[in-house]
Motif scaffolding. Structure first.
Motif, PDB file in Angstrom:
ATOM      1  N   ARG A 104     -91.683  82.962  19.430  1.00 27.61           N
ATOM      2  CA  ARG A 104     -90.697  83.547  18.633  1.00 27.61           C
ATOM      3  C   ARG A 104     -90.072  85.114  19.788  1.00 27.61           C
ATOM      4  O   ARG A 104     -88.971  85.967  18.873  1.00 27.61           O
ATOM      5  N   VAL A 105     -90.910  85.201  20.617  1.00 28.62           N
ATOM      6  CA  VAL A 105     -89.554  86.426  21.483  1.00 28.62           C
ATOM      7  C   VAL A 105     -89.217  86.644  22.152  1.00 28.62           C
ATOM      8  O   VAL A 105     -88.603  84.990  22.651  1.00 28.62           O
ATOM      9  N   ASP A 161     -86.935  85.726  17.195  1.00 32.43           N
ATOM     10  CA  ASP A 161     -86.652  86.627  15.825  1.00 32.43           C
ATOM     11  C   ASP A 161     -87.270  88.206  16.028  1.00 32.43           C
ATOM     12  O   ASP A 161     -87.730  88.306  15.112  1.00 32.43           O
ATOM     13  N   ARG A 162     -87.788  87.776  17.721  1.00 32.66           N
ATOM     14  CA  ARG A 162     -89.358  88.459  17.420  1.00 32.66           C
ATOM     15  C   ARG A 162     -88.545  88.795  19.171  1.00 32.66           C
ATOM     16  O   ARG A 162     -88.403  89.403  19.649  1.00 32.66           O
ATOM     17  N   THR A 164     -92.869  94.079  19.711  1.00 31.49           N
ATOM     18  CA  THR A 164     -93.711  93.519  18.185  1.00 31.49           C
ATOM     19  C   THR A 164     -95.029  92.956  19.061  1.00 31.49           C
ATOM     20  O   THR A 164     -95.903  93.397  18.482  1.00 31.49           O
ATOM     21  N   GLN A 211     -95.907  84.625  17.650  1.00 36.51           N
ATOM     22  CA  GLN A 211     -94.809  85.502  17.626  1.00 36.51           C
ATOM     23  C   GLN A 211     -94.121  85.656  19.205  1.00 36.51           C
ATOM     24  O   GLN A 211     -93.037  85.525  19.000  1.00 36.51           O
TER      25      GLN A 211
END
Length: 233
Positions: A122-123, A126-127, A131, A119
């Motif tokens: 991907r920040v 698409d994150r 999240t 995660q």
């Protein structure tokens, strides 16, 4: 409680072909059983049912028995290895370890850590940071629950049952005082981690938590916006 462990060899007569049958193995641990193929065949009249081995002193019989002894020794080794690092060992875990499937079993928190690491990458793409924060909070809550409920620092994925997520939801409600919306979110992250581990071949289907949601928060649409915001720490 003393652990019971046993290995038994037998032949599968239903697969007999031209008088030759496959040799099978069965691991039994505390009432759990798991069968496996020894990947060997033997003439049916050469098999000693009571001795669970090949009869006689022929070269073929001696070779088969040596190979079965080697299989037994390997299974014992895998059983001891799992027992050293797992509080809960089943026959299926030992069989899978021996066969090379999931020989290094995923633990729940290590799976969380891997998902969190992915995660983080991907920040900004698409994150969102929020999240990532939510997943990190879920990981902390799961770790605190395992420590509180089981007096341990982690647990194997293979120990998880639908009861685990029910107990986790109850813990978040009674011990943490979180609102339904937050509890729903934490449980969804937990189930997502477990299901991804299953899809990646880390654990068999029976260990995944499925689609069960806590009864009081089964439908997200039933959670009002004010309730979902309350107690979201």
């Amino acid at each position: 409680m003393r652990s019971t462990f046993n290995i038994l060899f037998y032949v599968n007569k239903s697969k007999e072909k031209n008088g030759v049958v496959p040799v099978m193995g069965r691991v039994t641990i505390n009432g759990t059983q798991s069968q496996f193929s020894c990947k060997k065949t033997i003439p049916l009249d050469m098999w000693d049912v009571k001795g669970n081995c090949a009869k006689g002193r022929s070269k073929e019989a001696l070779q088969i028995n040596r190979e079965l002894d080697n299989i037994k020794a390997q299974i014992i080794k895998h059983y001891q290895h799992l027992s050293d690092r797992e509080a809960f060992v089943t026959a299926e875990m030992v069989r899978n370890s021996y066969q090379g499937f999931g020989s290094e079993y995923e633990t729940l928190l290590s799976a969380f850590d891997k998902d969190i690491a992915n995660q983080k990458k991907r920040v900004g793409k698409d994150r969102s940071a929020s999240t990532l924060w939510a997943m990190e909070r879920s990981r902390k809550d799961v770790a605190d629950f395992i420590q509180s409920h089981y007096r341990r620092t982690d647990m194997s994925m293979l120990e998880l049952t639908p009861e685990f997520i029910k107990d986790f939801a109850a813990y978040l409600s009674t011990d943490r005082g979180l609102a339904n919306g937050t509890i729903w979110q934490r449980c969804m992250w937990l189930k997502g981690v477990v299901l991804r581990a299953h899809y990646n071949g880390k654990i068999p289907r029976r260990s995944a938590l499925g689609t069960l949601a806590p009864a009081r928060t089964r439908s997200r649409s039933s959670i009002s916006a004010p309730t979902a915001r309350k107690g979201s720490s």
